[in-house]
Scaffold this active site. Structure first.
Site, mmCIF file in Angstrom:
data_model
loop_
_atom_site.group_PDB
_atom_site.id
_atom_site.type_symbol
_atom_site.label_atom_id
_atom_site.label_comp_id
_atom_site.label_asym_id
_atom_site.label_seq_id
_atom_site.Cartn_x
_atom_site.Cartn_y
_atom_site.Cartn_z
ATOM 1 N N CYS A 156 8.007 10.809 -4.768
ATOM 2 C CA CYS A 156 7.207 10.192 -3.744
ATOM 3 C C CYS A 156 8.130 9.118 -3.060
ATOM 4 C CB CYS A 156 5.931 9.374 -4.246
ATOM 5 S SG CYS A 156 5.292 8.442 -3.084
ATOM 6 N N CYS A 159 6.302 5.586 -2.025
ATOM 7 C CA CYS A 159 6.212 4.621 -3.295
ATOM 8 C C CYS A 159 7.487 4.163 -3.833
ATOM 9 C CB CYS A 159 5.682 5.412 -4.315
ATOM 10 S SG CYS A 159 4.300 6.781 -4.229
ATOM 11 N N ASP A 160 8.720 4.914 -3.856
ATOM 12 C CA ASP A 160 9.575 4.266 -4.549
ATOM 13 C C ASP A 160 11.055 4.173 -3.801
ATOM 14 O OD1 ASP A 160 8.212 4.819 -6.670
ATOM 15 O OD2 ASP A 160 8.953 6.844 -7.105
#
Length: 334
Positions: A156, A159-160
């Site tokens: 993701c 997300c990261d």
């Protein structure tokens, strides 16, 4: 009878009545398909419960911008769109409970059409089930992947990506998701190398135009990742050219994997028919091989997995379920 006994009796009666509640429909999964089904069923005044194990929105909530959902000329952020869908569903009366559905049972009697869904050690009765549980990211299944997950291996970018500022990363995959995420990552990292097993991308043409024009992005074609290198964190990958058999290492600090999805269909895999990859087979009305159980969204076998198709399928499943429920109750419009 004393006051304590009377109170206990009332409590037992209340618990019994609560146990005897039979929902018209239970939706498993709160992505675009599930929320749309919830909107349609709630507007039809069906007593509906949606079960979601995390946050409503599914994979769409992890998407920075959705450009191809009708009605938003400049696109809309995935989290914003999903929040609006959730608010709309709740406004019409949809009930949402958080937890993971652990079991589904169907009674043997043909006359008894009640189905059981177990969540959080509680059992819920329902006349119809709509499975909108989506899919999760496929793994590469190579050495080092599981060991370094969360330490440089990610599925993701939204997300990261902030954890990889000014670093060199690789993206594995060539579809829409891989290219969209690669473009997003260029906002944070120095360099992105896309590893693809073929000699051309599968992504939508407009995405290909953007990725080829981005100077931060390089390509390694006809290659697959055979190992992720590093001890405490990702230090590189080993790739193999499918045509020549040549192997080489690429130094990087992050590996983002976007090589397809695995359907979340295990909950019902013994009750309904699946294809070889685990996707649920349905008819045109989203009905599965089991009467009263429907499927929609990414968990279903289909040609295109997008928010817009998930919404359409959610609406169809809800309408079909509504007709089924009304026939069971003897109140169908004829």
């Amino acid at each position: 009878m004393g006051s304590e006994g009377l109170t206990k009796t009332k409590r037992n009666n209340k618990e019994k009545n609560k146990e005897e509640i039979i929902y018209d429909a239970i939706i498993i999964g709160g992505g675009p398909a599930g929320l749309t089904a919830g909107i349609y069923l709630s507007r039809a005044r069906m007593n509906t419960l949606l079960i979601e194990k995390a946050l409503p929105g599914g994979q769409a909530i992890l998407t920075e911008i959705i450009e191809n959902y009708p009605g938003f000329p400049h696109g809309i952020a995935g989290p914003e769109l999903m929040q609006k869908m959730e608010e709309q569903a709740v406004r019409f009366g949809l009930k949402i409970e958080y937890g993971e559905a652990a079991e589904v049972r169907i009674k043997e009697s043909k006359e008894d059409k009640v189905k059981m869904v177990k969540i959080n050690n509680k059992e819920y009765k329902t006349l119809a089930i709509i499975l909108a549980s989506g899919a999760e990211a496929s793994k590469l299944e190579v050495p080092g992947e599981e060991e370094l997950r969360g330490r440089g291996v990610s599925y993701c970018a939204t997300c990261d990506a902030p954890f990889f500022k000014h670093q060199k990363i690789v993206v594995v995959g060539g579809g829409d998701t891989a290219i969209e995420e690669a473009l997003y990552l260029t906002k944070f990292v120095w360099e992105v190398t896309i590893i693809h097993r073929r000699d051309r991308l599968r992504a939508t043409k407009i995405l290909q135009e953007r990725v080829f024009a981005n100077k931060k992005i390089n390509f390694t074609w006809d290659s697959v990742v055979t190992k992720i290198l590093g001890s405490e964190k990702v230090e590189g990958i080993l790739i193999k050219n499918k045509r020549t058999g040549e192997e080489k290492e690429i130094s990087c600090q992050g590996v983002f994997v976007f090589v397809g999805n695995v359907p979340n269909s295990k909950l019902l895999n013994e009750l309904i028919k699946l294809d070889k990859r685990g996707y649920i087979l349905t008819d045109d009305n989203m009905m599965t091989s089991q009467e009263g159980i429907y499927a929609c969204g990414d968990v279903r076998k289909k040609i295109l997995r997008q928010v817009v198709t998930a919404c359409g399928e959610g609406a169809t499943a809800a309408f079909a379920a509504q007709k089924y429920i009304e026939e069971l109750k003897g109140v169908s419009y004829k």
